[in-house]
Design an enzyme around this catalytic site. Structure first.
Site, PDB file in Angstrom:
ATOM      1  CG  ASN A 212      40.795  40.698  42.506  1.00  0.00           C
ATOM      2  OD1 ASN A 212      40.522  40.506  41.328  1.00  0.00           O
ATOM      3  ND2 ASN A 212      41.746  41.546  42.884  1.00  0.00           N
ATOM      4  CG  ASP A 280      42.122  47.657  48.354  1.00  0.00           C
ATOM      5  OD1 ASP A 280      42.561  48.367  47.431  1.00  0.00           O
ATOM      6  OD2 ASP A 280      40.901  47.498  48.560  1.00  0.00           O
ATOM      7  CE  LYS A 290      53.624  23.628  49.490  1.00  0.00           C
ATOM      8  NZ  LYS A 290      53.432  22.244  49.105  1.00  0.00           N
ATOM      9  CG  PHE A 326      36.465  50.620  36.088  1.00  0.00           C
ATOM     10  CD1 PHE A 326      37.292  51.121  35.096  1.00  0.00           C
ATOM     11  CD2 PHE A 326      35.284  49.991  35.710  1.00  0.00           C
ATOM     12  CE1 PHE A 326      36.955  50.999  33.757  1.00  0.00           C
ATOM     13  CE2 PHE A 326      34.940  49.862  34.373  1.00  0.00           C
ATOM     14  CZ  PHE A 326      35.777  50.367  33.398  1.00  0.00           C
ATOM     15  CE  LYS A 340      36.826  53.248  45.898  1.00  0.00           C
ATOM     16  NZ  LYS A 340      36.446  51.936  45.369  1.00  0.00           N
ATOM     17  CE  LYS A 344      40.824  55.713  44.950  1.00  0.00           C
ATOM     18  NZ  LYS A 344      41.045  54.309  44.653  1.00  0.00           N
TER      19      LYS A 344
END
Ligand SMILES: Cc1cc2nc3c(=O)[nH]c(=O)nc-3n(C[C@H](O)[C@H](O)[C@H](O)COP(=O)(O)O)c2cc1C
Length: 398
Positions: A212, A280, A290, A326, A340, A344
């Site tokens: 990301n 995730d 490869k 976060f 969350k 959590k």
């Protein structure tokens, strides 16, 4: 440039060591941060760096040793000592170190030091044998007292041609030490902060991964602010460039690596900040070779879910530890963040709107809302530079 840096008064002493050639770069960093700087050179320092270079970068005259006695009725060492918010001497020669340790004041720099009441930072830099000499070490021990901080030289190649302990830190790192001394609060001294930062890479073969756009900037800002405020900082960093001076950094690649390191380090921490953008999902299968494109018009990847590291930290955390997560969200920011927070077992969540033009991944600025598990603590929204937001968040947590 942050608010508390602007206009701060730094007195920079330069002595006769070869590392003085690097100090013009430090002057640029100091003025670039909006701080004021006055510079005193010893007579010997002028063999290594010129007053003209320094004056040009500082945009005003620098103080030479001749000014000590030739300033008419002005008494420069008293004036400069009273003016400074902090004094930093870089490089600090063995000679000047010895003088300061014993209260000698036969030049402008050492007289200013003796007359000052602000914090003194010394950056000794010299040949290793000079540094490890019991006399130098004795002088360092003599100076180990409140108000004086001696920043240990690092190991590496020295100008005299040998390798060893004696290198001056780089100008950017000296700048950070000066900022740490100038930080208006040191309310995190003795606190241990564990921060995860950056993305994870989930490899499908030796050359390809899923990731990301996280650059780790927000985590790095949280780490730097905590360090400025006096904390010991350990960063578990995904594959990203990080300004890591002063931190203990543990490099990881994947979400599974990050989970392992969080579990191994959580006990150490008073504060755990989960600022990493952990993938995730990861590919179910990893190809040791490869994957070739020949003969394949398409490729189907099966992904499996990674463990939820924040939730695992929420399970592991002990009494007294503060866990901050976060939530990077593109919709229903507050609702998702609150869900969350409780699922959590976090103490705080920082809801991060990643859709704004000036917030989220890779930006230097951000827009976040700090939400506490304590329903009586009102939500607070912060906008601006990530480094300023980080400072505000720590102020809210202290
Ligand atoms: C080429 C050269 C390089 C030197 N490098 C260093 C050094 O890196 N560190 C140090 O402590 N002294 C070094 N010295 C010795 C100092 O310049 C000397 O002790 C001087 O008296 C220091 O004066 P000051 O402390 O007033 O600046 C060097 C001397 C020479 C000639």
């Amino acid at each position: 440039m942050t608010d508390w840096q602007t206009g701060r008064k730094i007195l920079l002493g330069i002595t006769g060591g070869i590392a003085a050639y690097k100090i013009p770069a430090l002057v640029r960093l100091i003025t670039g941060a909006g701080c004021e700087v006055e510079i005193i050179l010893t007579r010997s320092a002028e063999n290594f760096v010129t007053p003209m270079t320094l004056a040009t970068l500082a945009k005003h005259k620098v103080w030479r040793d001749d000014d000590f006695r030739d300033s008419g009725y002005e008494i420069p060492h008293i004036k400069l000592a009273d003016w400074a918010d902090v004094i930093a001497i870089a490089p600090c020669s063995a000679n000047t170190l010895a003088k300061i340790a014993h209260g000698l004041c036969d030049n402008l720099l050492t007289s200013t030091v003796l007359a000052a009441s602000c914090e003194l930072l010394l950056f000794p830099a010299m040949n290793e044998k000079m540094f490890t000499n019991p006399v130098t070490q004795g002088n360092i021990a003599e100076l180990s007292r409140p108000g004086v901080k001696i920043i240990q030289p690092s190991e590496g190649r020295l100008a005299c041609g040998v390798s060893g302990k004696g290198r001056m830190p780089e100008p950017c790192d000296i700048f950070l030490e000066i900022m740490r001394a100038l930080c208006p609060v040191h309310d995190m001294s003795g606190k241990r902060v564990l921060i995860t930062a950056g993305p994870t890479h989930e490899y499908l073969d030796p050359v390809r991964f899923i990731s990301n756009p996280s650059t780790g900037k927000m985590g790095a800002a949280m780490a730097r602010s905590a360090w400025f405020r006096g904390a010991d900082v350990r960063v578990i960093a995904g594959p990203v460039e990080l300004d890591s001076y002063g931190f203990e950094v543990i490099h990881v690649t994947s979400a599974l690596d990050m989970l392992r390191e969080v579990k191994a380090n959580i006990e150490w921490a008073d504060y755990i900040v989960k600022a990493a953008a952990v993938g995730d999902y990861r590919p179910r299968d990893y190809n040791a070779n490869k994957i070739k494109r020949e003969g394949k018009d398409s490729l189907t990847l099966e992904l499996i879910q990674n463990p939820d590291i924040a939730a695992e930290a929420g399970r592991l955390k002990r009494e007294g530890q503060i866990l901050v997560g976060f939530a990077a969200e593109s919709e229903h920011l507050r609702e998702n963040a609150r869900e969350k927070l409780s699922r959590k077992n976090l103490d705080y969540i920082i809801a991060n709107d990643i859709t704004g033009e000036d917030s989220g991944f890779a930006h230097d600025t951000n827009r976040v809302t700090l939400i506490s598990r304590d329903a009586n603590t009102p939500e607070r929204t912060f906008t601006g530079l990530k480094q300023d937001i980080a400072f505000e968040i720590w102020s809210a947590l202290m």
